[in-house]
Scaffold this motif. Structure first.
Motif, mmCIF file in Angstrom:
data_model
loop_
_atom_site.group_PDB
_atom_site.id
_atom_site.type_symbol
_atom_site.label_atom_id
_atom_site.label_comp_id
_atom_site.label_asym_id
_atom_site.label_seq_id
_atom_site.Cartn_x
_atom_site.Cartn_y
_atom_site.Cartn_z
ATOM 1 N N ASP A 4 38.652 42.588 40.103
ATOM 2 C CA ASP A 4 39.035 41.336 39.477
ATOM 3 C C ASP A 4 37.821 40.774 38.734
ATOM 4 O OD1 ASP A 4 39.657 38.597 38.995
ATOM 5 O OD2 ASP A 4 41.073 38.607 40.663
ATOM 6 N N SER A 5 37.988 40.436 37.479
ATOM 7 C CA SER A 5 36.860 39.920 36.686
ATOM 8 C C SER A 5 36.327 38.610 37.260
ATOM 9 C CB SER A 5 37.278 39.730 35.227
ATOM 10 O OG SER A 5 38.325 38.779 35.131
ATOM 11 N N ARG A 6 37.158 37.884 37.978
ATOM 12 C CA ARG A 6 36.680 36.634 38.604
ATOM 13 C C ARG A 6 35.645 36.914 39.691
ATOM 14 N NH1 ARG A 6 41.991 34.095 40.651
ATOM 15 N NH2 ARG A 6 42.200 36.270 41.267
ATOM 16 N N VAL A 7 35.769 38.059 40.350
ATOM 17 C CA VAL A 7 34.767 38.447 41.353
ATOM 18 C C VAL A 7 33.459 38.796 40.649
ATOM 19 C CG1 VAL A 7 34.195 40.079 43.198
ATOM 20 C CG2 VAL A 7 36.519 39.158 43.010
ATOM 21 N N ASP A 8 33.546 39.491 39.505
ATOM 22 C CA ASP A 8 32.340 39.767 38.704
ATOM 23 C C ASP A 8 31.643 38.459 38.338
ATOM 24 O OD1 ASP A 8 32.605 42.601 38.539
ATOM 25 O OD2 ASP A 8 34.141 42.348 36.991
ATOM 26 N N GLU A 9 32.406 37.491 37.878
ATOM 27 C CA GLU A 9 31.844 36.195 37.480
ATOM 28 C C GLU A 9 31.229 35.483 38.680
ATOM 29 O OE1 GLU A 9 35.166 34.197 35.688
ATOM 30 O OE2 GLU A 9 35.331 35.695 34.087
ATOM 31 N N ASP A 35 42.804 51.028 48.472
ATOM 32 C CA ASP A 35 43.988 50.314 47.983
ATOM 33 C C ASP A 35 43.796 48.797 47.960
ATOM 34 O OD1 ASP A 35 45.340 52.723 47.704
ATOM 35 O OD2 ASP A 35 46.131 52.648 49.746
ATOM 36 N N THR A 36 42.583 48.334 48.198
ATOM 37 C CA THR A 36 42.354 46.891 48.257
ATOM 38 C C THR A 36 42.565 46.238 46.901
ATOM 39 O OG1 THR A 36 40.864 45.197 49.100
ATOM 40 C CG2 THR A 36 39.868 46.887 47.773
ATOM 41 N N VAL A 37 42.981 44.990 46.952
ATOM 42 C CA VAL A 37 43.132 44.165 45.752
ATOM 43 C C VAL A 37 42.157 43.006 45.903
ATOM 44 C CG1 VAL A 37 44.712 42.674 44.451
ATOM 45 C CG2 VAL A 37 45.558 44.788 45.494
ATOM 46 N N GLU A 38 41.396 42.751 44.866
ATOM 47 C CA GLU A 38 40.438 41.654 44.908
ATOM 48 C C GLU A 38 41.126 40.350 44.517
ATOM 49 O OE1 GLU A 38 36.374 44.104 43.818
ATOM 50 O OE2 GLU A 38 37.203 42.744 42.325
ATOM 51 N N ALA A 39 40.679 39.271 45.123
ATOM 52 C CA ALA A 39 41.230 37.952 44.825
ATOM 53 C C ALA A 39 40.159 36.899 45.091
ATOM 54 C CB ALA A 39 42.451 37.682 45.683
ATOM 55 N N ILE A 40 40.340 35.753 44.506
ATOM 56 C CA ILE A 40 39.508 34.594 44.836
ATOM 57 C C ILE A 40 40.385 33.663 45.655
ATOM 58 C CG2 ILE A 40 38.247 32.599 43.947
ATOM 59 C CD1 ILE A 40 36.770 35.150 43.324
ATOM 60 N N LYS A 41 39.990 33.444 46.894
ATOM 61 C CA LYS A 41 40.718 32.550 47.784
ATOM 62 C C LYS A 41 39.724 31.575 48.389
ATOM 63 C CE LYS A 41 44.416 35.726 48.844
ATOM 64 N NZ LYS A 41 45.371 36.122 49.865
ATOM 65 N N TRP A 42 40.089 30.315 48.393
ATOM 66 C CA TRP A 42 39.212 29.255 48.873
ATOM 67 C C TRP A 42 37.881 29.274 48.122
ATOM 68 C CZ3 TRP A 42 41.614 32.599 52.401
ATOM 69 C CH2 TRP A 42 42.767 32.084 52.974
ATOM 70 N N GLY A 43 37.934 29.722 46.877
ATOM 71 C CA GLY A 43 36.759 29.710 46.015
ATOM 72 C C GLY A 43 35.806 30.874 46.188
ATOM 73 N N VAL A 44 36.137 31.826 47.051
ATOM 74 C CA VAL A 44 35.243 32.969 47.282
ATOM 75 C C VAL A 44 36.024 34.279 47.221
ATOM 76 C CG1 VAL A 44 33.631 31.598 48.684
ATOM 77 C CG2 VAL A 44 35.452 32.867 49.803
ATOM 78 N N PRO A 45 35.341 35.393 46.933
ATOM 79 C CA PRO A 45 36.031 36.683 46.848
ATOM 80 C C PRO A 45 36.590 37.148 48.192
ATOM 81 C CG PRO A 45 33.905 36.779 45.744
ATOM 82 C CD PRO A 45 33.942 35.488 46.500
ATOM 83 N N ASN A 53 44.662 39.205 53.886
ATOM 84 C CA ASN A 53 43.202 39.178 53.754
ATOM 85 C C ASN A 53 42.589 40.092 54.803
ATOM 86 O OD1 ASN A 53 43.513 37.200 51.809
ATOM 87 N ND2 ASN A 53 43.096 35.521 53.209
ATOM 88 N N ALA A 54 41.671 40.951 54.364
ATOM 89 C CA ALA A 54 40.975 41.837 55.295
ATOM 90 C C ALA A 54 39.499 41.470 55.374
ATOM 91 C CB ALA A 54 41.136 43.291 54.874
ATOM 92 N N VAL A 55 38.865 41.289 54.213
ATOM 93 C CA VAL A 55 37.427 41.028 54.147
ATOM 94 C C VAL A 55 37.185 39.947 53.097
ATOM 95 C CG1 VAL A 55 35.155 42.045 53.659
ATOM 96 C CG2 VAL A 55 36.932 43.433 54.739
ATOM 97 N N GLY A 56 36.209 39.108 53.364
ATOM 98 C CA GLY A 56 35.792 38.103 52.390
ATOM 99 C C GLY A 56 34.280 38.067 52.336
ATOM 100 N N MET A 57 33.764 37.553 51.238
ATOM 101 C CA MET A 57 32.308 37.412 51.118
ATOM 102 C C MET A 57 32.034 36.134 50.344
ATOM 103 S SD MET A 57 31.364 40.371 48.364
ATOM 104 C CE MET A 57 31.906 40.282 46.663
#
Length: 189
Positions: A4-9, A35-45, A53-57
Protein backbone atom coordinates in the motif's frame (compact mmCIF):
# COMPACT_ATOMS: atom_id res chain seq x y z
CA UNK A 1 2.29 -9.48 -2.24
CA UNK A 2 0.31 -6.26 -2.12
CA UNK A 3 1.95 -3.10 -0.88
CA UNK A 4 0.00 0.00 0.00
CA UNK A 5 1.50 3.36 -1.00
CA UNK A 6 0.18 4.83 2.26
CA UNK A 7 2.55 2.52 4.15
CA UNK A 8 5.42 3.81 1.98
CA UNK A 9 4.41 7.37 2.88
CA UNK A 10 4.15 6.47 6.58
CA UNK A 11 7.66 5.01 6.59
CA UNK A 12 9.03 8.02 4.67
CA UNK A 13 7.56 10.39 7.31
CA UNK A 14 9.04 8.38 10.22
CA UNK A 15 12.13 9.50 12.10
CA UNK A 16 15.38 8.43 10.37
CA UNK A 17 16.23 5.85 13.07
CA UNK A 18 12.80 4.19 12.64
CA UNK A 19 12.81 3.85 8.86
CA UNK A 20 15.14 0.81 8.65
CA UNK A 21 13.20 -0.85 11.48
CA UNK A 22 9.88 -0.37 9.70
CA UNK A 23 11.28 -1.50 6.33
CA UNK A 24 12.73 -4.61 7.96
CA UNK A 25 9.47 -5.50 9.74
CA UNK A 26 7.50 -4.94 6.54
CA UNK A 27 9.81 -7.18 4.52
CA UNK A 28 9.69 -9.95 7.15
CA UNK A 29 5.89 -9.81 7.32
CA UNK A 30 5.68 -10.24 3.55
CA UNK A 31 8.13 -13.17 3.72
CA UNK A 32 6.12 -14.81 6.49
CA UNK A 33 2.66 -13.96 5.15
CA UNK A 34 2.73 -13.72 1.35
CA UNK A 35 -1.06 -13.23 1.19
CA UNK A 36 -1.05 -10.25 3.57
CA UNK A 37 -2.80 -7.03 2.64
CA UNK A 38 -1.39 -3.77 3.93
CA UNK A 39 -3.67 -1.17 5.48
CA UNK A 40 -3.54 1.93 7.63
CA UNK A 41 -5.64 1.41 10.74
CA UNK A 42 -5.72 3.79 13.68
CA UNK A 43 -3.18 5.86 11.78
CA UNK A 44 -0.48 3.17 11.62
CA UNK A 45 0.40 0.34 9.20
CA UNK A 46 -1.24 -3.02 9.76
CA UNK A 47 -0.85 -6.30 7.91
CA UNK A 48 -4.18 -8.02 7.39
CA UNK A 49 -4.75 -11.70 6.59
CA UNK A 50 -8.20 -12.91 5.65
CA UNK A 51 -9.73 -9.63 6.78
CA UNK A 52 -8.20 -9.88 10.26
CA UNK A 53 -5.35 -7.79 11.69
CA UNK A 54 -2.28 -9.95 12.25
CA UNK A 55 0.64 -7.53 12.68
CA UNK A 56 0.96 -3.79 13.13
CA UNK A 57 3.88 -1.41 13.38
CA UNK A 58 4.27 2.21 14.41
CA UNK A 59 6.90 4.91 14.62
CA UNK A 60 7.04 7.60 17.26
CA UNK A 61 9.40 10.44 18.03
CA UNK A 62 11.89 8.32 19.98
CA UNK A 63 10.94 4.70 19.31
CA UNK A 64 9.17 2.27 17.02
CA UNK A 65 6.76 -0.48 17.99
CA UNK A 66 5.75 -3.86 16.66
CA UNK A 67 2.35 -5.26 17.54
CA UNK A 68 1.27 -8.87 17.19
CA UNK A 69 -2.49 -8.55 17.26
CA UNK A 70 -3.03 -11.93 18.93
CA UNK A 71 -0.65 -11.35 21.86
CA UNK A 72 -0.82 -9.23 24.99
CA UNK A 73 1.37 -6.14 24.98
CA UNK A 74 4.57 -6.45 26.99
CA UNK A 75 4.51 -2.89 28.32
CA UNK A 76 7.30 -0.32 28.21
CA UNK A 77 5.88 1.20 25.03
CA UNK A 78 3.15 0.29 22.66
CA UNK A 79 3.60 -3.17 21.24
CA UNK A 80 4.85 -6.60 22.14
CA UNK A 81 8.55 -5.79 22.04
CA UNK A 82 8.69 -2.56 24.03
CA UNK A 83 10.33 0.57 22.70
CA UNK A 84 12.42 -0.34 19.66
CA UNK A 85 15.15 2.16 18.80
CA UNK A 86 17.47 0.00 16.67
CA UNK A 87 17.22 -3.08 14.44
CA UNK A 88 19.29 -5.18 16.83
CA UNK A 89 16.56 -4.80 19.46
CA UNK A 90 14.26 -7.04 17.42
CA UNK A 91 14.31 -10.80 17.90
CA UNK A 92 16.01 -12.94 15.25
CA UNK A 93 14.31 -13.00 11.86
CA UNK A 94 13.36 -16.70 12.19
CA UNK A 95 11.63 -16.03 15.51
CA UNK A 96 9.76 -13.03 14.13
CA UNK A 97 8.64 -14.94 11.05
CA UNK A 98 7.33 -17.77 13.24
CA UNK A 99 5.49 -15.31 15.48
CA UNK A 100 4.01 -13.48 12.47
CA UNK A 101 2.71 -16.80 11.13
CA UNK A 102 1.25 -17.65 14.54
CA UNK A 103 -0.38 -14.21 14.79
CA UNK A 104 -2.04 -14.70 11.40
CA UNK A 105 -3.19 -18.19 12.37
CA UNK A 106 -4.57 -16.94 15.69
CA UNK A 107 -6.40 -14.08 13.94
CA UNK A 108 -8.19 -16.60 11.71
CA UNK A 109 -9.28 -18.78 14.64
CA UNK A 110 -12.94 -18.53 15.66
CA UNK A 111 -13.59 -15.84 18.28
CA UNK A 112 -14.42 -18.41 20.96
CA UNK A 113 -11.03 -20.05 20.51
CA UNK A 114 -9.22 -16.71 20.85
CA UNK A 115 -10.92 -15.64 24.05
CA UNK A 116 -8.97 -16.30 27.19
CA UNK A 117 -10.93 -17.59 30.16
CA UNK A 118 -11.57 -14.95 32.78
CA UNK A 119 -10.15 -15.62 36.22
CA UNK A 120 -12.76 -16.73 38.75
CA UNK A 121 -14.15 -14.25 41.27
CA UNK A 122 -14.30 -15.62 44.80
CA UNK A 123 -17.70 -15.58 46.48
CA UNK A 124 -17.57 -12.97 49.29
CA UNK A 125 -18.81 -14.21 52.65
CA UNK A 126 -21.27 -11.33 53.09
CA UNK A 127 -22.82 -12.07 49.68
CA UNK A 128 -23.10 -15.79 50.49
CA UNK A 129 -24.78 -14.94 53.81
CA UNK A 130 -27.28 -12.61 52.08
CA UNK A 131 -28.19 -15.34 49.59
CA UNK A 132 -28.68 -17.84 52.42
CA UNK A 133 -31.10 -15.45 54.15
CA UNK A 134 -33.21 -14.97 51.00
CA UNK A 135 -35.74 -17.72 50.25
CA UNK A 136 -34.83 -19.75 47.18
CA UNK A 137 -31.79 -17.64 46.27
CA UNK A 138 -29.23 -20.42 46.81
CA UNK A 139 -31.12 -22.82 44.52
CA UNK A 140 -31.40 -20.17 41.80
CA UNK A 141 -27.71 -19.27 42.25
CA UNK A 142 -26.69 -22.90 41.77
CA UNK A 143 -28.78 -23.03 38.59
CA UNK A 144 -27.07 -19.99 37.07
CA UNK A 145 -24.36 -20.43 34.47
CA UNK A 146 -20.81 -19.39 35.33
CA UNK A 147 -21.30 -16.21 33.30
CA UNK A 148 -24.51 -15.31 35.14
CA UNK A 149 -22.85 -15.82 38.52
CA UNK A 150 -19.84 -13.82 37.35
CA UNK A 151 -22.10 -10.89 36.39
CA UNK A 152 -23.39 -10.64 39.94
CA UNK A 153 -20.02 -11.26 41.59
CA UNK A 154 -18.31 -8.61 39.47
CA UNK A 155 -21.06 -6.12 40.28
CA UNK A 156 -20.70 -6.73 44.01
CA UNK A 157 -16.89 -6.72 44.26
CA UNK A 158 -16.48 -3.70 41.96
CA UNK A 159 -18.29 -1.38 44.40
CA UNK A 160 -15.91 1.31 45.63
CA UNK A 161 -17.76 2.27 48.81
CA UNK A 162 -18.93 -0.12 51.51
CA UNK A 163 -22.44 1.41 51.44
CA UNK A 164 -22.69 0.77 47.70
CA UNK A 165 -21.49 -2.79 48.16
CA UNK A 166 -24.07 -3.45 50.90
CA UNK A 167 -26.87 -2.03 48.74
CA UNK A 168 -25.79 -4.15 45.77
CA UNK A 169 -25.66 -7.29 47.90
CA UNK A 170 -29.17 -6.67 49.24
CA UNK A 171 -30.53 -5.95 45.76
CA UNK A 172 -28.76 -8.95 44.25
CA UNK A 173 -30.12 -11.31 46.91
CA UNK A 174 -33.69 -10.19 46.23
CA UNK A 175 -33.28 -10.41 42.45
CA UNK A 176 -31.65 -13.83 42.63
CA UNK A 177 -34.40 -15.04 44.97
CA UNK A 178 -36.87 -13.96 42.28
CA UNK A 179 -34.90 -15.91 39.65
CA UNK A 180 -33.62 -12.81 37.90
CA UNK A 181 -30.29 -12.54 36.13
CA UNK A 182 -28.11 -9.47 36.78
CA UNK A 183 -29.28 -7.51 33.73
CA UNK A 184 -32.86 -8.79 33.73
CA UNK A 185 -34.26 -5.32 32.97
CA UNK A 186 -32.65 -5.35 29.53
CA UNK A 187 -33.47 -8.87 28.40
CA UNK A 188 -36.51 -7.80 26.39
CA UNK A 189 -34.87 -4.82 24.70
Amino acid sequence: MTRDSRVDEYIDRAQPFAQPILHHIRDLVHRALPDTVEAIKWGVPHFVVGGKNAVGMAAFKNHASLMLCSEEFAGGGMGNFGRITALDMLPADDELIARFKQAAQDAQAPMAARQRPKPPIAMPDDFRDALARCDGAIAVWKGFTDAQRRDYLDWVVSAKREATRAKRIATAAVWIGEGKRRNWKYESC
